[in-house]
Design a protein around this motif. Structure first.
Motif, short mmCIF file in Angstrom:
data_model
loop_
_atom_site.label_atom_id
_atom_site.label_comp_id
_atom_site.label_asym_id
_atom_site.label_seq_id
_atom_site.Cartn_x
_atom_site.Cartn_y
_atom_site.Cartn_z
N GLY A 166 -54.48 40.72 -2.46
CA GLY A 166 -55.67 40.15 -1.85
C GLY A 166 -55.98 40.77 -0.50
O GLY A 166 -57.14 40.96 -0.14
N VAL A 167 -54.93 41.07 0.26
CA VAL A 167 -55.15 41.64 1.59
C VAL A 167 -55.82 43.00 1.47
O VAL A 167 -56.78 43.31 2.19
CB VAL A 167 -53.81 41.76 2.34
CG1 VAL A 167 -54.02 42.37 3.71
CG2 VAL A 167 -53.15 40.41 2.47
N PRO A 176 -48.02 47.35 8.75
CA PRO A 176 -47.66 46.20 9.57
C PRO A 176 -46.98 45.09 8.77
O PRO A 176 -46.07 44.43 9.26
CB PRO A 176 -48.99 45.70 10.13
CG PRO A 176 -49.88 46.86 10.09
CD PRO A 176 -49.45 47.69 8.93
N SER A 177 -47.41 44.89 7.52
CA SER A 177 -46.83 43.81 6.73
C SER A 177 -45.42 44.11 6.28
O SER A 177 -44.61 43.20 6.12
CB SER A 177 -47.69 43.55 5.49
OG SER A 177 -48.98 43.19 5.86
N GLY A 204 -41.94 40.23 15.89
CA GLY A 204 -42.75 41.03 14.98
C GLY A 204 -43.74 40.22 14.23
O GLY A 204 -44.84 40.30 14.06
N THR A 242 -40.82 45.10 8.90
CA THR A 242 -39.45 44.57 9.01
C THR A 242 -38.57 45.07 7.89
O THR A 242 -37.43 45.48 8.14
CB THR A 242 -39.44 43.03 8.95
OG1 THR A 242 -40.73 42.57 8.68
CG2 THR A 242 -38.92 42.44 10.22
N TRP A 280 -58.75 54.20 2.59
CA TRP A 280 -57.33 54.11 2.22
C TRP A 280 -56.40 54.17 3.43
O TRP A 280 -55.53 53.33 3.61
CB TRP A 280 -57.03 55.23 1.23
CG TRP A 280 -55.72 55.09 0.51
CD1 TRP A 280 -55.47 54.27 -0.54
CD2 TRP A 280 -54.50 55.78 0.78
NE1 TRP A 280 -54.17 54.41 -0.95
CE2 TRP A 280 -53.54 55.33 -0.15
CE3 TRP A 280 -54.09 56.73 1.72
CZ2 TRP A 280 -52.25 55.79 -0.18
CZ3 TRP A 280 -52.80 57.20 1.69
CH2 TRP A 280 -51.89 56.73 0.75
N TRP A 281 -56.60 55.18 4.27
CA TRP A 281 -55.71 55.35 5.42
C TRP A 281 -55.77 54.17 6.37
O TRP A 281 -54.76 53.74 6.93
CB TRP A 281 -56.05 56.64 6.18
CG TRP A 281 -55.63 57.86 5.43
CD1 TRP A 281 -56.43 58.74 4.79
CD2 TRP A 281 -54.29 58.32 5.24
NE1 TRP A 281 -55.68 59.71 4.20
CE2 TRP A 281 -54.36 59.49 4.46
CE3 TRP A 281 -53.04 57.85 5.65
CZ2 TRP A 281 -53.24 60.20 4.09
CZ3 TRP A 281 -51.91 58.57 5.27
CH2 TRP A 281 -52.02 59.72 4.50
N GLN A 282 -56.98 53.65 6.54
CA GLN A 282 -57.12 52.49 7.43
C GLN A 282 -56.39 51.28 6.87
O GLN A 282 -55.71 50.56 7.60
CB GLN A 282 -58.61 52.16 7.61
CG GLN A 282 -59.33 53.22 8.42
CD GLN A 282 -60.83 53.01 8.42
OE1 GLN A 282 -61.37 52.38 7.52
NE2 GLN A 282 -61.51 53.54 9.41
N LEU A 318 -36.84 41.41 15.91
CA LEU A 318 -38.01 41.68 15.08
C LEU A 318 -38.55 40.40 14.45
O LEU A 318 -39.74 40.18 14.37
CB LEU A 318 -37.64 42.64 13.96
CG LEU A 318 -37.93 44.10 14.22
CD1 LEU A 318 -37.42 44.92 13.08
CD2 LEU A 318 -39.42 44.31 14.40
N PHE A 326 -52.55 51.74 7.38
CA PHE A 326 -52.00 51.55 8.72
C PHE A 326 -52.35 50.21 9.35
O PHE A 326 -51.71 49.79 10.30
CB PHE A 326 -52.44 52.71 9.64
CG PHE A 326 -51.64 53.95 9.41
CD1 PHE A 326 -50.42 54.12 10.06
CD2 PHE A 326 -52.05 54.91 8.53
CE1 PHE A 326 -49.66 55.24 9.84
CE2 PHE A 326 -51.29 56.04 8.30
CZ PHE A 326 -50.10 56.21 8.95
N GLN A 327 -53.38 49.56 8.84
CA GLN A 327 -53.75 48.27 9.42
C GLN A 327 -53.20 47.09 8.64
O GLN A 327 -53.09 45.99 9.18
CB GLN A 327 -55.28 48.15 9.51
CG GLN A 327 -55.90 49.01 10.58
CD GLN A 327 -55.45 48.62 11.97
OE1 GLN A 327 -55.33 47.46 12.30
NE2 GLN A 327 -55.18 49.61 12.79
N ALA A 328 -52.88 47.27 7.38
CA ALA A 328 -52.41 46.13 6.59
C ALA A 328 -51.05 46.39 5.95
O ALA A 328 -50.13 45.60 6.10
CB ALA A 328 -53.42 45.78 5.51
N LEU A 349 -59.76 44.11 2.74
CA LEU A 349 -60.14 45.24 3.60
C LEU A 349 -61.02 46.23 2.84
O LEU A 349 -61.95 46.80 3.42
CB LEU A 349 -58.89 45.93 4.15
CG LEU A 349 -58.11 45.09 5.16
CD1 LEU A 349 -57.08 45.92 5.88
CD2 LEU A 349 -59.02 44.44 6.17
#
Lengths: 262, 286
Positions: free
Chosen positions: B185-186, B207-208, B286, B211, B197-199, B282, B202-204, B190
């Motif tokens: 869904g995330v 970061p997710s 994080g 960890t 794709w690249w965005q 973290l 690196f944005q979703a 977006l």
């Protein structure tokens, strides 16, 4: 009033035998608040996703802002998508990022790849994000992580993310299905405000018939992939509800007459 | 009275079933396979012990002298052929080898991992990368180092290339699986806002799964430290492993091996402690 969105003879087939949508026709005017109601599996979500081509319809045409969305190439499609905000039942936020970062994600479509990758946003964009979050009552939560918010707050972040796109239209896929009545009312009020005050067209998938009747300018009833009702919430009758849900209206857990009365 | 009657009637109801034994587990294909495997393994073990060639070795005596060796190794450790600072320096060389190969491996694996995650690419690319990576992973690191030694010659170069190679294959699997954990869904959200794709990556996506990625990379670093020691001995890659090799095969000094083992142990514990600290931080921030 001009039609912002026209859906003409749209069909969608999954595989060879499951028909999700068959010959769907309707149009939505600029600034209108339209609810799509119907039982689970009727094709509501598919219909919504065909409009911004998250799912490709099998046949028919979808005219958004005088452009046929069905024929667009990748680049133009992305451009159209920046004008259509989308809100989801499960909010679909990036849990590990802050509220403001999630809000700014709405701007990614307008940015260059590199700026988007590095998360570089202009002062203007940041101010706009803060303003939108203020309007939605999320001032205190700007730097909180998305997973620390309640469901209603998450959905408001979802709305903020859609609004920062500066969209012409919002597509809302069951925006209140996972919320308690209180938060649901807040969300619906916000969506109604967006439609009346900002003149943004809002298209909502709903399960709650009473909510749909109360908030919408227009109701589209879908069953078995077909539009079975298309008109004002004032004119809807028990027979229409029965047609949409395929059951006796009395059996449903709300009262049509009561809603018209209030 | 009534309760008693009810009980007896319940018993009567159960009776026909009691006569037939009630099984909790049904005999499925998998349970048959598991059982027969265990039985075969047991039989093989028994056969192995019977057929050992003991060469007139007295087991009791052998065990005792092993203990004597262990006692000399771990209770009387000393450094004879090199100094403490030299040993410390060599440990850092080994750590450096582990760090370098993990770093190279991680950088390459991030990109391959993105291509290998089924939700980010198409199925063909994903299964192609996953397949080749599984093949690389199936061959042990030591073997890869020796294979690369054919071209680069025995030494640190072959060790770096071979260890990087295996690290990549290990991390690609780990990374791609953590990327696949991400809720679709995330990505959809977006995509619907027009992000490319690249965005989205690196944005979703990153970061997710950060960890997970960090803890997998740390685990690989620990593995690479152990492998780097072995490489020092087996491939002449230098570091504390080479000193250990010299102590055991050249000087035949058990006590020095003990001292080196303590060195390695101390570093391993230190690494573990750092890793735990890191992960705690973290989880909070994080």
């Amino acid at each position: 009033m001009t039609a912002l969105l026209e859906v003409n003879h749209v069909s969608k087939q999954f595989g060879s035998d499951t028909k999700a949508l068959s010959d769907v026709n309707f149009s939505v005017n600029e600034g209108e608040f339209v609810s799509i109601i119907g039982p689970s599996g009727a094709g509501k979500s598919t219909l919504l996703r065909c409009i911004n081509r998250m799912i490709d319809a099998t046949s028919g045409e979808i005219i958004f802002d005088n452009m046929n969305v069905m024929n667009l190439k990748k680049k133009d499609l992305k451009k159209v998508r920046t004008k259509i905000g989308m809100i989801f039942q499960h909010y679909n936020l990036v849990n590990r990022l802050s509220v403001i970062e999630n809000t700014l994600h709405g701007n990614l479509g307008k940015k260059s790849t590199l700026a988007g990758v590095l998360g570089l946003y202009s002062q203007e964009e940041k101010e706009q994000a803060v303003n939108i979050l203020h309007v939605l009552g999320l001032d205190e939560h700007i730097y909180k992580r998305a997973d620390q918010l309640s469901g209603g707050q998450k959905q408001r972040v979802g709305i903020a993310r859609a609004l920062i796109q500066d969209p012409r239209m919002l597509l809302c896929d069951e925006p209140i299905a996972s919320l308690d009545p209180n938060s649901a009312k807040i969300i619906m009020d916000h969506l109604r405000n967006i439609s009346t005050k900002l003149g943004i067209t809002v298209l909502v998938n709903l399960h709650q018939v009473d909510v749909a009747l109360k908030y919408s300018d227009k109701i589209i009833g879908v069953n078995h992939g077909q539009v079975v009702y298309n008109g004002s919430p004032k004119d809807i009758t028990k027979e229409d509800i029965q047609l949409i849900y395929g059951s006796e209206a009395e059996d449903l857990i709300f009262d049509v007459g009561g809603i018209h009365a209030s | 009275m009534e309760a008693n009657e009810q009980l007896t009637s319940a018993k009567q109801l159960l009776d026909p079933q009691l006569q037939k034994k009630i099984r909790i587990k049904t005999l499925t294909k998998s349970s048959v396979v598991i059982r027969s495997t265990l039985i075969i393994l047991a039989l093989l073990s028994i056969y192995a012990f019977i057929s050992f060639d003991y060469k007139q070795l007295d087991v009791g005596e052998a065990v005792l002298s092993t203990f004597a060796n262990l006692k000399a190794m771990f209770l009387e450790p000393h450094l004879k052929h090199f100094t403490f600072t030299h040993a410390l320096y060599q440990v850092f060389v080994t750590l450096g080898l582990a760090f370098l190969t993990t770093l190279f491996g991680a950088i390459i694996a991030v990109f391959l991992g993105l291509l290998a995650a089924e939700n980010l690419t198409n199925k063909r690319v994903s299964s192609m990368i996953k397949g080749s990576v599984a093949f690389i992973r199936a061959v042990p690191t030591v073997l890869w180092v020796l294979i690369f030694a054919v071209a680069a010659g025995l030494g640190s170069v072959a060790a770096v290339i071979g260890m990087t190679f295996h690290s990549v294959s290990y991390l690609v699997k780990a990374y791609s699986e953590s990327f696949e954990e991400l809720d679709n869904g995330v990505i959809e959200a977006l995509q619907a806002s027009g992000a490319n794709w690249w965005q989205i990556i690196f944005q979703a996506v990153i970061p997710s799964s950060l960890t997970y990625m960090i803890s997998w990379t740390f685990l690989r670093f620990e593995i690479n430290f152990a492998v780097a020691i072995a490489m020092g001995a087996a491939a002449g890659a230098g570091g504390i492993g080479f000193d250990m090799f010299m102590a055991s095969n050249f000087y035949l000094d058990i006590r020095e091996i003990g001292a080196i083992t303590y060195f390695v142990l101390a570093i391993a514990i230190l690494l573990e402690m750092v890793a735990i600290r890191f992960k705690k931080k973290l989880k909070v921030n994080g």
